[in-house]
Design a protein around this motif. Sequence first.
Motif, PDB file in Angstrom:
ATOM      1  N   VAL A  46       0.843  -1.202   0.000  1.00  0.00           N
ATOM      2  CA  VAL A  46       0.000   0.000   0.000  1.00  0.00           C
ATOM      3  C   VAL A  46       0.874   1.248   0.000  1.00  0.00           C
ATOM      4  N   HIS A  47       1.933   1.228   0.797  1.00  0.00           N
ATOM      5  CA  HIS A  47       2.849   2.363   0.872  1.00  0.00           C
ATOM      6  C   HIS A  47       3.493   2.629  -0.492  1.00  0.00           C
ATOM      7  N   GLU A  48       3.944   1.570  -1.161  1.00  0.00           N
ATOM      8  CA  GLU A  48       4.559   1.716  -2.474  1.00  0.00           C
ATOM      9  C   GLU A  48       3.564   2.270  -3.490  1.00  0.00           C
ATOM     10  N   ALA A  49       2.337   1.758  -3.459  1.00  0.00           N
ATOM     11  CA  ALA A  49       1.320   2.234  -4.392  1.00  0.00           C
ATOM     12  C   ALA A  49       1.010   3.711  -4.142  1.00  0.00           C
ATOM     13  N   THR A  50       0.966   4.104  -2.890  1.00  0.00           N
ATOM     14  CA  THR A  50       0.711   5.500  -2.538  1.00  0.00           C
ATOM     15  C   THR A  50       1.834   6.396  -3.056  1.00  0.00           C
ATOM     16  N   GLU A  51       3.073   5.940  -2.887  1.00  0.00           N
ATOM     17  CA  GLU A  51       4.203   6.728  -3.378  1.00  0.00           C
ATOM     18  C   GLU A  51       4.167   6.868  -4.895  1.00  0.00           C
ATOM     19  N   LYS A  52       3.839   5.792  -5.604  1.00  0.00           N
ATOM     20  CA  LYS A  52       3.760   5.846  -7.065  1.00  0.00           C
ATOM     21  C   LYS A  52       2.683   6.830  -7.511  1.00  0.00           C
ATOM     22  N   THR A  53       1.546   6.777  -6.841  1.00  0.00           N
ATOM     23  CA  THR A  53       0.445   7.678  -7.183  1.00  0.00           C
ATOM     24  C   THR A  53       0.841   9.124  -6.923  1.00  0.00           C
ATOM     25  N   ARG A  54       1.485   9.363  -5.797  1.00  0.00           N
ATOM     26  CA  ARG A  54       1.930  10.710  -5.456  1.00  0.00           C
ATOM     27  C   ARG A  54       2.943  11.223  -6.458  1.00  0.00           C
ATOM     28  N   ASP A  55       3.913  10.385  -6.818  1.00  0.00           N
ATOM     29  CA  ASP A  55       4.933  10.786  -7.781  1.00  0.00           C
ATOM     30  C   ASP A  55       4.323  11.064  -9.148  1.00  0.00           C
ATOM     31  N   SER A  56       3.365  10.242  -9.528  1.00  0.00           N
ATOM     32  CA  SER A  56       2.696  10.442 -10.812  1.00  0.00           C
ATOM     33  C   SER A  56       1.928  11.759 -10.819  1.00  0.00           C
ATOM     34  N   ALA A  57       1.268  12.060  -9.717  1.00  0.00           N
ATOM     35  CA  ALA A  57       0.524  13.317  -9.614  1.00  0.00           C
ATOM     36  C   ALA A  57       1.461  14.515  -9.654  1.00  0.00           C
ATOM     37  N   LYS A  58       2.627  14.409  -9.027  1.00  0.00           N
ATOM     38  CA  LYS A  58       3.605  15.496  -9.056  1.00  0.00           C
ATOM     39  C   LYS A  58       4.094  15.751 -10.466  1.00  0.00           C
ATOM     40  N   ARG A  59       4.342  14.670 -11.232  1.00  0.00           N
ATOM     41  CA  ARG A  59       4.810  14.837 -12.606  1.00  0.00           C
ATOM     42  C   ARG A  59       3.756  15.495 -13.477  1.00  0.00           C
ATOM     43  N   ARG A  60       2.500  15.149 -13.265  1.00  0.00           N
ATOM     44  CA  ARG A  60       1.424  15.748 -14.056  1.00  0.00           C
ATOM     45  C   ARG A  60       1.257  17.221 -13.716  1.00  0.00           C
ATOM     46  N   ALA A  61       1.481  17.564 -12.458  1.00  0.00           N
ATOM     47  CA  ALA A  61       1.312  18.950 -12.006  1.00  0.00           C
ATOM     48  C   ALA A  61       2.434  19.850 -12.507  1.00  0.00           C
ATOM     49  N   SER A  62       3.568  19.284 -12.795  1.00  0.00           N
ATOM     50  CA  SER A  62       4.726  20.093 -13.226  1.00  0.00           C
ATOM     51  C   SER A  62       4.590  20.563 -14.637  1.00  0.00           C
TER      52      SER A  62
END
Length: 62
Positions: A46-62
């Motif tokens: 769950v922690h890994e999936a959360t990190e992947k989702t967060r990182d993906s959202a950061k890339r989209r926001a940039s």
Amino acid sequence: MRKSGMQKGKGKAKEAVGKATGDRRMEAEGETDQAKGKAREAMEKVHEATEKTRDSAKRRAS
């Protein structure tokens, strides 16, 4: 190796020793350690999936 794998391995060893020696308490402790390892593994996923989702959202926001 992750901590969950270590915990499951430790549990399997305890369970095997408990069965071999007839020590039901050690066998039960081994089963408990394995269950803890499985729970920790689920938490890590769950922690890994959360990190992947967060990182993906950061890339989209940039």
